[in-house]
Scaffold this motif. Structure first.
Motif, PDB file in Angstrom:
ATOM      1  N   THR A 193      20.655   1.025  31.705  1.00 50.58           N
ATOM      2  CA  THR A 193      20.545   2.192  32.024  1.00 50.58           C
ATOM      3  C   THR A 193      19.010   2.537  31.520  1.00 50.58           C
ATOM      4  O   THR A 193      18.393   2.276  30.820  1.00 50.58           O
ATOM      5  CB  THR A 193      21.097   3.126  30.886  1.00 50.58           C
ATOM      6  N   CYS A 248      24.168   4.674  24.228  1.00 51.68           N
ATOM      7  CA  CYS A 248      23.492   5.508  25.092  1.00 51.68           C
ATOM      8  C   CYS A 248      24.070   6.760  25.392  1.00 51.68           C
ATOM      9  O   CYS A 248      25.196   7.048  25.148  1.00 51.68           O
ATOM     10  CB  CYS A 248      23.405   5.013  26.623  1.00 51.68           C
ATOM     11  N   THR A 249      23.316   7.761  25.254  1.00 53.23           N
ATOM     12  CA  THR A 249      23.622   9.333  25.293  1.00 53.23           C
ATOM     13  C   THR A 249      24.312   9.706  26.858  1.00 53.23           C
ATOM     14  O   THR A 249      24.962  10.849  26.598  1.00 53.23           O
ATOM     15  CB  THR A 249      22.438  10.169  25.512  1.00 53.23           C
ATOM     16  N   PHE A 328      18.379   5.549  24.013  1.00 58.35           N
ATOM     17  CA  PHE A 328      16.912   6.037  24.795  1.00 58.35           C
ATOM     18  C   PHE A 328      15.776   5.695  23.785  1.00 58.35           C
ATOM     19  O   PHE A 328      14.556   5.599  24.408  1.00 58.35           O
ATOM     20  CB  PHE A 328      17.001   7.398  24.935  1.00 58.35           C
TER      21      PHE A 328
HETATM   22 MO   LIG Z   1      20.467   6.127  27.544  1.00 60.80          MO
END
Ligand SMILES: [Mo]
Ligand SMILES: Nc1nc2c(c(=O)[nH]1)N[C@H]1C(S)=C(S)[C@@H](COP(=O)(O)O)O[C@H]1N2
Length: 357
Positions: A193, A248-249, A328
């Protein structure tokens, strides 16, 4: 005031709607940062507020229905707000239940986030010349308070039973952040990502080096061999293994044994000065993130995952593993560790524009 189960004064409905939406926005944004298990309540509150919003929205729409039928152009933005709010609720529910509702490549969680931003913007327009505070009398109604308590109770029960329902339906369970597990303990086989443009060419370990500078007495440079040892596998002298969750968001998480070198070790080599408070991890792309210096001691600068060399997509030769922080912040392709006095606020921009500039 008329009695009956739906006799909530309009101002109270509107006020409660506003409070619910503000809680949803706050916890929605807060949820993107919540990575430590002690922060479970952020998304719990988000879920409960979402459940509470449904009957409030029904009450509101019932009340304004006659006005909507008389369709003046001024109701258009309000209708749009109702629509976007409804869609935000649906996509939130879809993510919770693990059903489809993807829009193109975007999973419901990502669509949900975008709709949430839409709700915030339209709400500002909507409230500009409408906002009125509930009166004291409105709020003094005891039965009303009880009804609200019941409503929040229903929300809490729904939030609590939801994982049970998902287990019965055989959907991958979610972590407290809302993310679902994928590719744990499988080396590099978890999703890559990166932000839109953050896509550097593969980094050549032969010409790459890690610089440690800023508020340090002896700036240092490490080449790849110095970091991983001759064997380029598990087991160099300095190597440490850390088991940590990358979350991960965008809605997935993955658990791995990460191998590399402790933050404490690279920092000690450069001797931070007394003014040192923050440490910024820089990517070759300009992407960067800072953590307090105490925490920087315990992060891992990883070269390997589950005993195999990190792939390019996962940040080879060096990536940050910061337990308890969301994905992130796990900077990939690190080439510089900068010791600072203040946190680098530019990073908030850098994570969005790196790779473009
Ligand atoms: Mo992410
Ligand atoms: N340099 C850089 N580091 C980055 C990113 C990026 O776009 N550029 N993406 C971050 C995001 S959003 C996540 S979730 C993780 C994902 O790591 P992975 O691609 O190894 O799964 O890396 C983070 N580190």
């Amino acid at each position: 005031m008329p009695s009956g189960s739906l006799s909530v004064p309009p101002r109270v409905v509107d006020g409660s709607l506003l409070v619910s939406v503000l809680i949803l926005l706050g916890t929605g944004i807060g949820g993107l940062l919540a990575g430590r298990t002690g922060q479970w309540w952020v998304m719990a509150l988000h879920g409960i507020a979402g459940v509470v919003l449904v009957p409030l929205l029904v009450l509101k729409l019932r009340r304004v229905a006659p006005r909507v039928r008389s369709a003046s152009p001024t109701v258009l933005p309000s209708l749009l707000l109702a629509l976007i709010t409804g869609l935000a609720l649906m996509t939130g529910l879809a993510w919770t239940l693990g059903t489809g509702l993807d829009v193109g490549p975007f999973r419901p969680l990502v669509v949900h986030g975008a709709l949430g931003v839409g709700v915030a913007l339209l709400l500002i327009v909507h409230l500009r010349d409408r906002f009125r505070l509930p009166t004291r009398d409105d709020l003094a109604d005891r039965r009303l308070a009880l009804r609200y308590a019941a409503l929040i109770g229903v929300g809490a029960v729904a939030w609590r039973t939801q994982p049970v329902v998902n287990r019965l339906r055989d959907v991958t369970p979610r972590r407290f952040t809302g993310s679902r597990e994928t590719g744990s303990d499988g080396g590099n086989s978890f999703p890559v990502t990166s932000w839109v443009a953050d896509d550097p060419d593969p980094v050549d370990p032969g010409s790459w080096s890690l610089r440690v500078d800023g508020l340090v007495q002896t700036p240092r440079t490490f080449d790849y061999k110095e970091l991983v040892g001759e064997r380029d596998g598990t087991g160099s002298d300095r190597e440490t293994t850390l088991r940590a969750v990358l979350d991960c968001t965008s809605g997935w998480y993955s658990i791995h044994d990460w191998q590399g070198i402790r933050g404490a070790e690279v920092l000690a080599a450069a001797k931070p000065t007394d003014a040192a408070r923050w440490v910024t991890f820089h990517s070759v792309t300009g992407y960067r993130w800072s953590v307090p210096i105490e925490e920087a001691q315990s992060v891992l600068l990883a070269t390997h995952v589950d005993g195999v060399r990190l792939s390019h997509g996962h940040g080879f030769p060096l990536r940050l593993v910061a337990p308890g922080r969301r994905g992130f912040q796990w900077v990939k392709w690190i080439d510089r560790v900068e010791v600072r006095h203040r946190r680098d606020v530019g990073e908030l921009v850098a994570i969005f524009v790196s790779g473009f500039v």
